[in-house]
Scaffold this active site. Sequence first.
Site, PDB file in Angstrom:
ATOM      1  N   LYS A   1      34.556  38.967  46.655  1.00  0.00           N
ATOM      2  CA  LYS A   1      34.966  37.676  46.093  1.00  0.00           C
ATOM      3  C   LYS A   1      36.398  37.314  46.486  1.00  0.00           C
ATOM      4  O   LYS A   1      36.663  36.207  46.930  1.00  0.00           O
ATOM      5  CB  LYS A   1      34.883  37.703  44.555  1.00  0.00           C
ATOM      6  CG  LYS A   1      33.499  37.911  43.996  1.00  0.00           C
ATOM      7  CD  LYS A   1      33.494  37.767  42.475  1.00  0.00           C
ATOM      8  CE  LYS A   1      34.278  38.840  41.751  1.00  0.00           C
ATOM      9  NZ  LYS A   1      33.645  40.171  41.742  1.00  0.00           N
TER      10      LYS A   1
ATOM     11  N   ARG B   1      32.987  35.075  33.465  1.00  0.00           N
ATOM     12  CA  ARG B   1      32.338  36.377  33.551  1.00  0.00           C
ATOM     13  C   ARG B   1      31.390  36.639  32.381  1.00  0.00           C
ATOM     14  O   ARG B   1      30.767  37.701  32.323  1.00  0.00           O
ATOM     15  CB  ARG B   1      33.432  37.431  33.534  1.00  0.00           C
ATOM     16  CG  ARG B   1      33.372  38.450  34.656  1.00  0.00           C
ATOM     17  CD  ARG B   1      34.558  39.384  34.458  1.00  0.00           C
ATOM     18  NE  ARG B   1      34.585  40.468  35.368  1.00  0.00           N
ATOM     19  CZ  ARG B   1      35.250  40.460  36.528  1.00  0.00           C
ATOM     20  NH1 ARG B   1      35.908  39.392  36.917  1.00  0.00           N
ATOM     21  NH2 ARG B   1      35.248  41.542  37.272  1.00  0.00           N
TER      22      ARG B   1
ATOM     23  N   ARG C   1      37.913  50.870  49.962  1.00  0.00           N
ATOM     24  CA  ARG C   1      38.984  49.892  50.168  1.00  0.00           C
ATOM     25  C   ARG C   1      40.341  50.466  49.797  1.00  0.00           C
ATOM     26  O   ARG C   1      41.377  49.950  50.236  1.00  0.00           O
ATOM     27  CB  ARG C   1      38.699  48.556  49.471  1.00  0.00           C
ATOM     28  CG  ARG C   1      38.821  48.545  47.966  1.00  0.00           C
ATOM     29  CD  ARG C   1      38.387  47.190  47.380  1.00  0.00           C
ATOM     30  NE  ARG C   1      38.336  47.225  45.927  1.00  0.00           N
ATOM     31  CZ  ARG C   1      37.779  46.292  45.177  1.00  0.00           C
ATOM     32  NH1 ARG C   1      37.200  45.258  45.733  1.00  0.00           N
ATOM     33  NH2 ARG C   1      37.788  46.394  43.866  1.00  0.00           N
TER      34      ARG C   1
ATOM     35  N   ARG D   1      43.542  50.996  42.679  1.00  0.00           N
ATOM     36  CA  ARG D   1      43.392  50.421  41.335  1.00  0.00           C
ATOM     37  C   ARG D   1      42.917  51.482  40.367  1.00  0.00           C
ATOM     38  O   ARG D   1      42.061  52.293  40.694  1.00  0.00           O
ATOM     39  CB  ARG D   1      42.385  49.259  41.373  1.00  0.00           C
ATOM     40  CG  ARG D   1      43.013  47.951  41.777  1.00  0.00           C
ATOM     41  CD  ARG D   1      41.998  46.875  42.022  1.00  0.00           C
ATOM     42  NE  ARG D   1      41.011  46.709  40.946  1.00  0.00           N
ATOM     43  CZ  ARG D   1      40.115  45.745  40.941  1.00  0.00           C
ATOM     44  NH1 ARG D   1      40.051  44.883  41.933  1.00  0.00           N
ATOM     45  NH2 ARG D   1      39.251  45.655  39.951  1.00  0.00           N
TER      46      ARG D   1
ATOM     47  N   ARG E   1      31.830  49.190  35.324  1.00  0.00           N
ATOM     48  CA  ARG E   1      31.982  47.791  35.740  1.00  0.00           C
ATOM     49  C   ARG E   1      30.653  47.203  36.208  1.00  0.00           C
ATOM     50  O   ARG E   1      30.362  46.034  35.943  1.00  0.00           O
ATOM     51  CB  ARG E   1      33.053  47.684  36.837  1.00  0.00           C
ATOM     52  CG  ARG E   1      34.467  47.771  36.260  1.00  0.00           C
ATOM     53  CD  ARG E   1      35.483  48.247  37.269  1.00  0.00           C
ATOM     54  NE  ARG E   1      35.619  47.342  38.401  1.00  0.00           N
ATOM     55  CZ  ARG E   1      36.092  47.711  39.597  1.00  0.00           C
ATOM     56  NH1 ARG E   1      36.458  48.973  39.800  1.00  0.00           N
ATOM     57  NH2 ARG E   1      36.207  46.832  40.551  1.00  0.00           N
TER      58      ARG E   1
HETATM   59  P1  ADP Z   1      36.184  43.233  40.234  1.00  0.00           P
HETATM   60  O1  ADP Z   1      35.355  42.014  40.472  1.00  0.00           O
HETATM   61  O2  ADP Z   1      36.301  44.106  41.450  1.00  0.00           O
HETATM   62  O3  ADP Z   1      35.766  44.025  39.018  1.00  0.00           O
HETATM   63  P2  ADP Z   1      38.481  41.687  39.137  1.00  0.00           P
HETATM   64  O4  ADP Z   1      39.869  41.731  39.669  1.00  0.00           O
HETATM   65  O5  ADP Z   1      37.774  40.378  39.166  1.00  0.00           O
HETATM   66  O6  ADP Z   1      37.702  42.792  39.979  1.00  0.00           O
HETATM   67  O7  ADP Z   1      38.467  42.215  37.613  1.00  0.00           O
HETATM   68  C1  ADP Z   1      39.041  43.449  37.237  1.00  0.00           C
HETATM   69  C2  ADP Z   1      38.999  43.603  35.717  1.00  0.00           C
HETATM   70  O8  ADP Z   1      39.785  42.558  35.105  1.00  0.00           O
HETATM   71  C3  ADP Z   1      37.641  43.522  35.038  1.00  0.00           C
HETATM   72  O9  ADP Z   1      36.950  44.750  35.058  1.00  0.00           O
HETATM   73  C4  ADP Z   1      38.049  43.109  33.603  1.00  0.00           C
HETATM   74  O10 ADP Z   1      38.552  44.215  32.878  1.00  0.00           O
HETATM   75  C5  ADP Z   1      39.226  42.168  33.854  1.00  0.00           C
HETATM   76  N1  ADP Z   1      38.794  40.745  33.973  1.00  0.00           N
HETATM   77  C6  ADP Z   1      38.992  39.952  35.063  1.00  0.00           C
HETATM   78  N2  ADP Z   1      38.468  38.730  34.857  1.00  0.00           N
HETATM   79  C7  ADP Z   1      37.898  38.755  33.620  1.00  0.00           C
HETATM   80  C8  ADP Z   1      37.179  37.812  32.841  1.00  0.00           C
HETATM   81  N3  ADP Z   1      36.902  36.583  33.303  1.00  0.00           N
HETATM   82  N4  ADP Z   1      36.746  38.193  31.605  1.00  0.00           N
HETATM   83  C9  ADP Z   1      37.000  39.416  31.138  1.00  0.00           C
HETATM   84  N5  ADP Z   1      37.666  40.360  31.811  1.00  0.00           N
HETATM   85  C10 ADP Z   1      38.120  40.043  33.051  1.00  0.00           C
END
Ligand code: ADP
Length: 184
Positions: free
Chosen positions: A13, A88, A127, A131, A142
């Site tokens: 993404k 999400r 990658r 993190r 996740r």
């Molecule tokens: P990925 O898609 O690889 O999991 P992101 O950077 O989008 O990576 O998200 C990492 C973390 O940030 C998620 O596991 C969650 O803890 C938090 N997070 C990000 N966006 C949201 C959201 N819209 N709602 C709830 N938690 C979020």
Amino acid sequence: MNIIIFGPPGAGKGTQAKKIINHFQVPHLSTGSIFRENIKNETPLGKKVKAFMDEGRLVPDDTVVDLVTDELNKEKYNNGVVLDGFPRTVAQAEALDSYFDKKGSQVDAFVTLSVPEEELVNRILSRGEGRSDDTPEKIKTRLKVYHDETAPVHSYYEKKGVIKVIDGLGSIEEIFERILKALS
Ligand code: ADP
């Protein structure tokens, strides 16, 4: 133009969002990046979300929705946004819809990157971004959270007829070309 880029963790993404924003000259809004930046700078928001992120769980909806609506009120988003990592949950999608409704705006495209599960885990582990949530155990959490809470967002937008499903396997360029084609 308001675009949502959607898909499981590791689907690419962030990578594709960057290419879309360059192409269409609309700003990027990545909730994960904003949270990571806040954790790094030890802000109050960072302290609030750290434990959730470290465990691979979702940050509570009200915290995320407040953050995104405050951010979208900024002038730089007047001509649109590429949302990455948001919405999400279905509750977040409903909150976004009512925000756009009030502004006389809407989601124009919902781009889902489709990638097989075993490929997702490989991509995240290779990658090497360092993190704290990129360990095999956290990735498992996740992915489960994605299936249980996030995947229903896809069905929510399906009913609105804005979904473009993109094959997320191939080179970064190939995938981007598919997205452009779907958006044209
Ligand atoms: P990925 O898609 O690889 O999991 P992101 O950077 O989008 O990576 O998200 C990492 C973390 O940030 C998620 O596991 C969650 O803890 C938090 N997070 C990000 N966006 C949201 C959201 N819209 N709602 C709830 N938690 C979020």
